[in-house]
Design an enzyme around this catalytic site. Structure first.
Site, PDB file in Angstrom:
ATOM      1  CB  CYS A  17       6.055   1.471   1.518  1.00  0.00           C
ATOM      2  SG  CYS A  17       5.849   0.322   0.147  1.00  0.00           S
ATOM      3  N   GLY A  58     -13.834 -16.570 -20.435  1.00  0.00           N
ATOM      4  CA  GLY A  58     -12.988 -15.981 -21.465  1.00  0.00           C
ATOM      5  C   GLY A  58     -13.726 -15.601 -22.731  1.00  0.00           C
ATOM      6  CB  CYS A 105       7.933   1.158  -2.961  1.00  0.00           C
ATOM      7  SG  CYS A 105       6.907   2.588  -2.560  1.00  0.00           S
ATOM      8  CB  CYS A 136       3.332   1.021  -4.124  1.00  0.00           C
ATOM      9  SG  CYS A 136       4.477   0.108  -3.112  1.00  0.00           S
ATOM     10  CB  CYS A 166       2.037   2.456  -1.027  1.00  0.00           C
ATOM     11  SG  CYS A 166       3.655   3.245  -0.902  1.00  0.00           S
TER      12      CYS A 166
END
Lengths: 285, 187
Positions: free
Chosen positions: A243, A31, A240, A265, A271
């Site tokens: 899909c 980080g 979606c 997607c 997808c």
């Protein structure tokens, strides 16, 4: 074939050593943003020069490389970076998430869970999560060293007082291993829960801002929130259109001049794979 | 100048250092795992692993401290020829290499500053053998816990207590390496 006019993976060896040392320190201090001497790349700043330099330092000729831009394999940025390394490093490229050993990404984490054999490289525009709250680098550096992150909570609180909820929807700040507040790059906050405890190594490169940071696998990453306003990973409330996936992150696409729209997607590989497996959404042809 | 000074470097630097770096990175990202590393044939007493790490990470920008037996003419000449790294004492080094006994005491190495914790030394510790047994490790990079043969437990606990400051360790033996970043809890 590798383009013989360039060193393997474009960068010279001394530059790669410098980047590699920064990556190792980044992994050792999860980080924390490690300064590095970012190079000019044959693409403008803001087009993923940080991610490209990290990828160049990490790639081996045996790697299979995938690039996504907001989840898509077929957008300009993704296509050009993929062909850049195909040419300068001679690596195999793929669009399939599970086939890739190194994935460079702009602003998404693939839907498919990554494995221990994969490396995810993020392109980062502004690595400093406190930058829009405090423009001076000397001050933000001090704030990180003193673990003084009150300002970030004030920002999230102001969201709540203005909108009734935390309106930050991307580049949502996280705290790593209880120490450093980190910008996860502008991924949607939908992707935040995937940052922690990921099996793959995550590397972040900011070219213009000259910073590299990292998350080792299985690192604790917590999205900042409040007890009474807990973090929520949100997405458009639709399946979606192509899909039919209910669980994936969606892009809203305007399809005509009459207000027509569809949700698809954002992860094109996910997808495509679902469509190939026979799943169909309501807008599928 | 001796022949061994000129030989033993990477034959194909770009590709070999890329592979070597991946081993080092995997080790640093997953403390407790053992990684194979190859490419360098350094003069004694350096191991192949330590030599490969030095060739992969060191150059004219990185002061190196050779501790104990590692500080011999053969190693000095080899390192100078292949990396150009300046030699220095422990208090100003970015990398140090030697046995655990030779590297001690750890208090003399730079541990970084609170604003720049990355400005700390990386110690390459030459070990007799490396096995995944002994001290228990936990922390970032480790799913539940891992085990690694360490030369000391207390020293690494003290190093962990300095976080985010601290030293990072690469343990080498033969052509294998493991790593112990400052974040790892050792018990």
């Amino acid at each position: 074939m590798t383009d013989q006019d360039y060193n393997f993976a474009y960068l010279d060896e001394q530059t790669k050593r410098m980047i590699r040392r920064a990556i190792l320190k980044g992994l050792a201090i999860p980080g924390y943003q490690v300064p590095f001497a970012s190079r000019e790349m044959p693409m403008p700043y803001g087009w993923g020069t940080g991610g490209v330099q990290v990828s160049a330092a990490v790639l081996t000729p045996e790697d299979t490389f995938k690039v996504i831009d907001q989840g898509a394999d077929d957008t300009t940025n993704a296509v050009s970076i993929r062909s850049f390394f195909q040419r300068t490093a001679g690596v195999t490229t793929t669009t399939k998430t599970s086939d890739a050993s190194v994935i460079q990404t702009r602003h998404r984490i693939p839907e498919e869970a990554l494995t221990e054999d994969q490396i995810l490289v993020y392109q980062v525009p502004i690595p400093e999560p406190l930058r829009f709250l405090e423009p001076r680098e000397s001050e933000t550096r001090k704030m990180h060293s003193l673990e003084e992150y009150g300002l970030m909570h004030v920002k999230l609180y102001e969201d709540i007082s203005r909108h009734g909820h935390i309106a930050t929807s991307y580049a949502y700040p996280v705290k790593v291993e209880g120490r450093y507040v980190m910008d996860p790059s502008p991924i949607p906050k939908f992707d935040n829960p995937k940052l922690g405890d990921m099996a793959a190594i995550q590397l972040f490169g900011a070219g213009r801002e000259q910073r590299i940071y990292a998350l080792p696998p299985y690192t604790q990453v917590v999205s900042l929130d409040f007890e009474d306003h807990p973090f929520e990973a949100s997405k458009a409330d639709h399946p979606c259109g192509l899909c039919g996936a209910e669980e994936s992150y969606l892009d809203e696409v305007i399809v005509d001049d009459a207000g027509g729209r569809m949700f698809v997607c954002s992860d094109t590989d996910y997808c495509d794979a679902r469509q190939a497996a026979g799943y169909k959404g309501k807008d599928a042809a | 100048m001796q022949a061994e000074t000129l030989s033993g470097g990477f034959a194909n630097p770009a590709v070999q250092s890329a592979h070597a770096f991946r081993s080092v990175m995997e080790a640093m990202a997953r403390p407790g795992t053992l990684q194979d590393i190859a490419g360098a044939e350094p003069p004694a007493p350096l191991s192949k692993a330590a030599g490969s790490v030095l060739l992969t990470l060191c150059d004219t920008d990185t002061p190196v401290y050779l501790a104990g037996d590692a500080d011999c003419d053969a190693v000095r000449a080899w390192l100078a020829f292949h990396t150009g790294a300046p030699l220095t004492g422990p208090s100003h080094c970015m990398f140090a290499v030697g046995t655990w006994e030779a590297l001690n005491p750890l208090s003399v190495y730079p541990v970084g500053t609170s604003e720049y914790p990355d400005r700390s030394a990386t110690l390459i510790v030459e070990c007799e053998a490396l096995t995944q047994s002994g001290a228990t490790l936990s922390g970032p990079g480790i799913k539940t816990n891992a085990a690694l043969s360490l030369p000391s437990v207390q020293a690494f606990q003290q190093n962990r207590a300095l976080f985010p400051l601290g030293l990072d360790f690469i343990l080498t033996s033969g052509s294998q390496l493991a790593a112990l970043p400052r974040t790892t809890e050792v018990s």
